[in-house]
Design a protein around this motif. Structure first.
Motif, short mmCIF file in Angstrom:
data_model
loop_
_atom_site.label_atom_id
_atom_site.label_comp_id
_atom_site.label_asym_id
_atom_site.label_seq_id
_atom_site.Cartn_x
_atom_site.Cartn_y
_atom_site.Cartn_z
N ALA A 1 0.94 -1.18 -0.05
CA ALA A 1 -0.09 -0.03 -0.08
C ALA A 1 0.79 1.25 0.17
O ALA A 1 2.04 1.11 0.32
CB ALA A 1 -1.06 -0.01 1.28
N TYR B 1 -6.28 -2.44 -0.21
CA TYR B 1 -5.32 -1.96 -1.05
C TYR B 1 -4.89 -2.97 -2.12
O TYR B 1 -4.96 -2.88 -3.05
CB TYR B 1 -4.42 -1.29 -0.79
CG TYR B 1 -3.54 -0.43 -1.76
CD1 TYR B 1 -3.78 0.73 -2.61
CD2 TYR B 1 -2.48 -1.12 -2.04
CE1 TYR B 1 -2.97 1.10 -3.45
CE2 TYR B 1 -1.68 -0.74 -2.92
CZ TYR B 1 -1.94 0.26 -3.80
OH TYR B 1 -1.21 0.73 -4.81
N LEU C 1 -8.25 1.65 -4.19
CA LEU C 1 -6.72 1.96 -4.44
C LEU C 1 -6.66 3.41 -3.99
O LEU C 1 -5.70 4.10 -4.42
CB LEU C 1 -6.65 1.65 -5.90
CG LEU C 1 -6.55 0.58 -6.70
CD1 LEU C 1 -6.30 0.64 -8.17
CD2 LEU C 1 -5.28 -0.31 -6.09
#
Length: 462
Positions: free
Chosen positions: A361, A399, A459
């Motif tokens: 991430a 993520y 995202l």
């Protein structure tokens, strides 16, 4: 050989027939080309004659039924449909009355698989169901009460082989290598290798992961991985509100040490449709794309899988296509809990190494120190044991799943363009800059705004 066996004395014929079935079963495992050859030749026809006429019911063994079941397990939907059209269910139906519970179970599974493939389901009219499928399963109730569980298994898509394993198999620590037939390598990583195996007694297909178990840190990591997997499985089974759900975690079935005491084997549930990386690569090679409907199905399953972890305060820590396995019925199972962490009570974060570099991430990459950034690419990708630990939360899993789902829809990484020639064409500093500061390319236009917005939200940069 099967034709020739008919001219031999019964005892000799049984040896030949059993040997042929063992060979056929081993050849068909994960080999659609071999299955296609079997369908185009007389192999399937002769096996049907063997089960339908040549062998008395009392002589039918698990190995005989498994020869046809291996084709139904490892065949694609078109091949399943061909097996159904060749009347495989009718050929094996008489074995439903066998007193051997294993034979009965395998026969039920073979018929169900042939009758439940996508194309077969379309072609299956009520007359075919009433004349073939329903009587086959009805006979299961007659011999003994145990048959009822097989009937339930055969009539429910959700009750897959993996569900049966979850209910009936206990964690086994008494196995050794001699208890299994080693078939072929199906995976490899920094941890070691994964092999498709078959337990000799039950003929069940499983997988084992060979791992280092010599140093204290190795033993600690392996034991932690096993305990986390067992905890998730036990929590879901013991929680009445969750026990009816499909278990989205690969179940650990057993563990034993190698003779040298330097390595060990973790025996796991086998997922016959491989991993999501293979699924994505297969679409690439065939020039096809995933449909929106199938995309939503997989997104829903991965969401359910993460929910099962996070509700138990477990962070997977290494979500990527290679760690998402697909069962025979195309159900999602999460694998490789080597980096998973259990959150302490009252804590919303843990300290971890962060998993695979390309799925880390933005907040994790942002915290990497200069030494980490200058590491050799191969060192970073291997998650070496000396890597500095950073804060990791459940959001990190979300993520990573977003990156993975972006790949599923677009067949490329969200921060690596087609011109980059995969990761090796992007300097580490450039890649980190993109993840932290830039938005990914738009997903293909044929996907709806709803699905595109969902992936974008996953995202989001924290």
């Amino acid at each position: 050989m099967l034709k020739w066996a008919r001219s031999q004395a019964p005892d000799r014929a049984r040896v030949i027939q059993t040997g042929v079935c063992e060979i056929v079963t081993n050849f068909m495992i994960d080999n659609t080309d071999a299955i296609e050859i079997a369908l185009e030749s007389e192999i399937v026809t002769e096996l049907m004659k063997l089960l339908g006429k040549d062998l008395p019911v009392e002589d039918v063994k698990l190995v005989h039924v498994a020869s046809l079941k291996s084709m139904s397990i490892f065949g694609n939907p078109d091949q399943d449909h061909k097996l159904f059209e060749m009347n495989v269910p009718q050929a094996v139906v008489r074995n439903m009355k066998s007193q051997d519970a294993n034979v009965t179970s395998e026969t039920a599974a073979t018929i169900y698989k042939c009758a439940s493939s996508d194309l077969a389901s379309i072609c299956l009219n009520s007359q075919q169901y009433n004349n073939i499928i329903k009587p086959s399963f009805t006979t299961l109730i007659e011999p003994n009460q145990q048959s009822q569980s097989i009937l339930q298994y055969s009539n429910s898509q959700q009750s897959s082989q993996s569900s049966l394993i979850r209910q009936n198999m206990k964690f086994n620590t008494s196995w050794n290598r001699k208890d299994f037939l080693k078939i072929k390598k199906i995976g490899k990583g920094g941890f070691g290798s994964v092999w498709l195996i078959q337990e000799k007694i039950t003929q069940k297909f499983m997988a084992w992961k060979k791992i280092e178990y010599f140093e204290d840190i190795d033993r600690q990591n392996v034991n932690q991985e096993i305990e986390i997997m067992k905890e998730i499985c036990n929590n879901l089974l013991n929680n009445t509100s969750q026990s009816s759900q499909f278990l989205h975690v690969v179940q650990p079935l057993g563990f034993f040490l190698h003779e040298d005491n330097r390595s060990a084997y973790l025996v796991l549930e086998y997922c016959s449709n491989g991993d999501m990386r293979h699924y994505i690569d297969d679409m690439k090679s065939k020039g096809t794309q995933i449909s929106e409907k199938k995309s939503w199905e997989i997104i829903g399953q991965i969401s359910s899988a993460l929910h099962q972890l996070h509700i138990n305060d477990i962070v997977h820590g290494d979500m990527k296509p290679e760690n998402v396995l697909l069962t025979e019925e195309f159900k999602v199972k999460l694998a490789d809990f080597g980096l998973a962490k259990k959150l302490q009570i009252g804590k919303e974060y843990t300290h971890a190494r962060g998993g695979t570099f390309l799925y880390q991430a933005p907040e994790f990459l942002r915290s990497r120190n200069i030494e980490d950034r200058k590491k050799d690419k191969d060192d970073i990708k291997q998650n070496d044991k000396k890597q500095q630990r950073h804060i990791q939360t459940k959001a990190s899993d979300i993520y990573s799943a977003g990156v993975m789902l972006y790949e599923l829809l677009s067949q490329k990484h969200p921060f690596i363009s087609y011109n980059d020639e995969e990761y090796d064409g992007v300097p580490i500093e450039e890649y980190i800059h993109r993840v932290i500061n830039e938005d990914p390319d738009e997903l293909p236009s044929h996907f709806s705004e709803n699905i595109k917005n969902l992936i974008k939200q996953m995202l989001n940069k924290v």
